[in-house]
Design an enzyme around this catalytic site. Structure first.
Site, PDB file in Angstrom:
ATOM      1  N   GLU A  40      43.097  69.597 -47.142  1.00  0.00           N
ATOM      2  CA  GLU A  40      42.574  71.013 -45.865  1.00  0.00           C
ATOM      3  C   GLU A  40      41.751  70.709 -45.099  1.00  0.00           C
ATOM      4  O   GLU A  40      40.776  69.886 -45.250  1.00  0.00           O
ATOM      5  CB  GLU A  40      41.551  71.502 -47.177  1.00  0.00           C
ATOM      6  CG  GLU A  40      41.400  71.948 -48.291  1.00  0.00           C
ATOM      7  CD  GLU A  40      41.089  72.354 -49.380  1.00  0.00           C
ATOM      8  OE1 GLU A  40      39.453  72.393 -49.312  1.00  0.00           O
ATOM      9  OE2 GLU A  40      40.829  72.330 -51.004  1.00  0.00           O
ATOM     10  N   ASN A  96      40.289  66.762 -48.529  1.00  0.00           N
ATOM     11  CA  ASN A  96      39.659  67.634 -46.743  1.00  0.00           C
ATOM     12  C   ASN A  96      39.944  65.964 -45.657  1.00  0.00           C
ATOM     13  O   ASN A  96      40.327  64.971 -46.027  1.00  0.00           O
ATOM     14  CB  ASN A  96      38.059  67.176 -46.480  1.00  0.00           C
ATOM     15  CG  ASN A  96      37.729  68.471 -47.763  1.00  0.00           C
ATOM     16  OD1 ASN A  96      38.052  69.162 -46.770  1.00  0.00           O
ATOM     17  ND2 ASN A  96      37.237  68.144 -48.949  1.00  0.00           N
ATOM     18  N   ASP A 146      40.734  75.627 -44.152  1.00  0.00           N
ATOM     19  CA  ASP A 146      39.297  75.570 -45.071  1.00  0.00           C
ATOM     20  C   ASP A 146      38.131  76.445 -44.719  1.00  0.00           C
ATOM     21  O   ASP A 146      38.736  76.874 -43.492  1.00  0.00           O
ATOM     22  CB  ASP A 146      38.900  73.617 -44.348  1.00  0.00           C
ATOM     23  CG  ASP A 146      37.880  74.092 -46.790  1.00  0.00           C
ATOM     24  OD1 ASP A 146      37.624  75.268 -47.087  1.00  0.00           O
ATOM     25  OD2 ASP A 146      36.927  73.212 -46.199  1.00  0.00           O
ATOM     26  N   GLU A 191      36.264  80.623 -51.954  1.00  0.00           N
ATOM     27  CA  GLU A 191      34.840  79.382 -52.043  1.00  0.00           C
ATOM     28  C   GLU A 191      33.424  80.578 -52.151  1.00  0.00           C
ATOM     29  O   GLU A 191      33.302  81.585 -52.369  1.00  0.00           O
ATOM     30  CB  GLU A 191      34.645  78.885 -50.577  1.00  0.00           C
ATOM     31  CG  GLU A 191      36.332  78.068 -49.989  1.00  0.00           C
ATOM     32  CD  GLU A 191      35.828  77.114 -49.072  1.00  0.00           C
ATOM     33  OE1 GLU A 191      35.728  75.721 -49.562  1.00  0.00           O
ATOM     34  OE2 GLU A 191      35.719  77.677 -47.977  1.00  0.00           O
ATOM     35  N   GLU A 231      39.132  70.115 -55.961  1.00  0.00           N
ATOM     36  CA  GLU A 231      39.414  68.839 -54.247  1.00  0.00           C
ATOM     37  C   GLU A 231      38.436  68.291 -54.933  1.00  0.00           C
ATOM     38  O   GLU A 231      37.407  67.228 -55.578  1.00  0.00           O
ATOM     39  CB  GLU A 231      37.806  70.475 -53.719  1.00  0.00           C
ATOM     40  CG  GLU A 231      38.383  69.552 -52.376  1.00  0.00           C
ATOM     41  CD  GLU A 231      37.454  70.994 -51.745  1.00  0.00           C
ATOM     42  OE1 GLU A 231      36.498  70.348 -50.551  1.00  0.00           O
ATOM     43  OE2 GLU A 231      36.612  72.270 -51.917  1.00  0.00           O
TER      44      GLU A 231
END
Length: 407
Positions: free
Chosen positions: A266, A234, A296, A352, A176
């Site tokens: 995300e 993101n 997310d 996560e 990410e």
């Protein structure tokens, strides 16, 4: 107790005037006005914060929920009164957001607005704040627009990368890209230190383009070394209202000669509650480019099963809060039900916040496959990621998991 400072966020002139009149009749003299979220953030920045926001969600619920979230994270708002009727879904959304961020939801003013109802809500706030005395809000200074623009112009906003790994084997499955502001005097700043400013000054697209270019440049380097890496970026839901950013994504992919299938975008779950017009079409355009779409912080927001089935998402990222004690009955139920949901919808699942070997082992036992967290690998610079990849590739099979933990 002194009269509270109140911000009225409402773009309907008649209702706004009625609220101001009611506040004045109740003895509230310190009243700020804003017609949209950007203006409201500016008012909070200039004033240093308010006690209560009177907020009308009608017509713009997503924008105003995001404003309340940012304002409470900055410590500039203590409580909120909503000035419109809410659907059950929106009421749950605001209530859950308030409980997570420490924002006090005083109530909802129904139509027609009533002086007595507002008086009771203000009294409720004053009563709760007297016993015990409220601690002053910890105010975070919002960077100025000039400072943010200077940082962008000087290339101070950099992409850092956090790997996603196979929990059982330790194999890399993706990464990410995370925005960091490498500030010359304040050090490395996290999104919580500047994201509200990006939204307030409408510079979030500009920051994304910096991070996106750096991420694709890294992917191109790794591709030449024989490593194909899925890289996630993101996006804020507001960035998908128009088509300009989608065009930029497509052009940049073509410039770097990379397939859309190498990208994952995300979007935070709490941004999916009431998508602005055009957003769903742009989500579909990203999927048609071959890009993946990930929900997310799943479990911290307010999406419905109908949305999950209707929107073109391909991945769920379960909020790390639920895995800190994965064997607790409530958390275990959430993890296993989310895993079953992802399988039934043919979506991948990323856990996560993996923080220890015990957590990792418990997740594997439940059937989870992919994780992300500080125990597995911390966010790192572009150079740091390349060094980390070299170490993990050279480590003997039995030591690969240790190599994954990074610097």
């Amino acid at each position: 107790m002194n009269s509270p400072r109140v911000l009225v966020l409402d773009n309907q002139g008649f209702q706004r005037d009625a609220l101001i009149d009611m506040l004045q009749r109740l003895g509230v003299r310190d009243v700020l006005l804003a017609s949209d979220a950007e203006q409201a953030l500016e008012q909070l920045h200039v004033s240093g914060g308010v006690d209560i926001v009177l907020c009308d969600l009608a017509g713009r619920p997503l924008e105003r929920l995001e404003f309340l979230r940012c304002a409470s994270q900055l410590g500039r708002v203590r409580a909120v009164v909503l000035c419109s009727e809410l659907s059950p879904e929106l009421h749950r959304a605001v209530g859950q957001m308030a409980s997570l961020s420490g924002l006090e939801l005083l109530g909802v003013l129904s139509q027609p607005l009533q002086l007595r109802s507002l008086h009771l809500m203000l009294h409720r706030y004053s009563h709760r704040r007297q016993f015990p005395p409220a601690k002053p809000a910890s105010l975070q200074v919002l960077p100025s627009e000039a400072e943010v623009r200077r940082g962008l112009g000087l290339g101070q906003f950099r992409a850092w990368f956090q790997p996603k790994v196979d929990l059982a084997s330790g194999a890399l499955v993706g990464a990410e890209a995370l925005a960091r502001w490498e500030h010359p005097s304040r050090g490395v700043l996290l999104p919580k230190d500047f994201l509200a400013a990006m939204l307030a000054y409408d510079l979030i697209d500009e920051m994304f383009k910096h991070v996106f270019e750096q991420g694709l440049s890294l992917m191109r380097i790794l591709f030449r070394q024989g490593l194909e890496l899925e890289l996630a970026f993101n996006l804020h839901a507001s960035q998908l209202v128009g088509s300009e950013l989608l065009g930029h994504v497509q052009r940049t992919l073509q410039c770097h000669q990379l397939p859309g299938s190498s990208l994952m975008f995300e979007l935070a779950e709490n941004g999916l509650l009431d998508l602005p017009p055009g957003t769903e079409e742009n989500l579909l355009r990203l999927r048609r480019l071959g890009c993946g779409l990930s929900i997310d912080d799943f479990g911290s927001g307010f999406s419905s099963l109908k949305q999950l089935c209707h929107l073109p998402f391909s991945q769920i990222k379960l909020e790390g809060e639920f895995v800190q004690n994965p064997l607790a009955p409530h958390n275990r139920a959430i993890i296993t039900s989310t895993l079953a949901l992802s399988r039934s919808l043919n979506m991948s699942l990323v856990i996560e916040g993996v923080s220890s070997q015990d957590v990792c082992d418990a997740l594997i036992a439940m059937g989870c496959q992919t994780g992300q967290g500080y125990y597995l690998a911390r966010p790192m610079t572009c150079q740091g990621l390349q060094q980390w990849l070299g170490r993990s590739a050279q480590a003997p099979r039995g030591e690969a998991a240790d190599a994954l933990k990074g610097p």
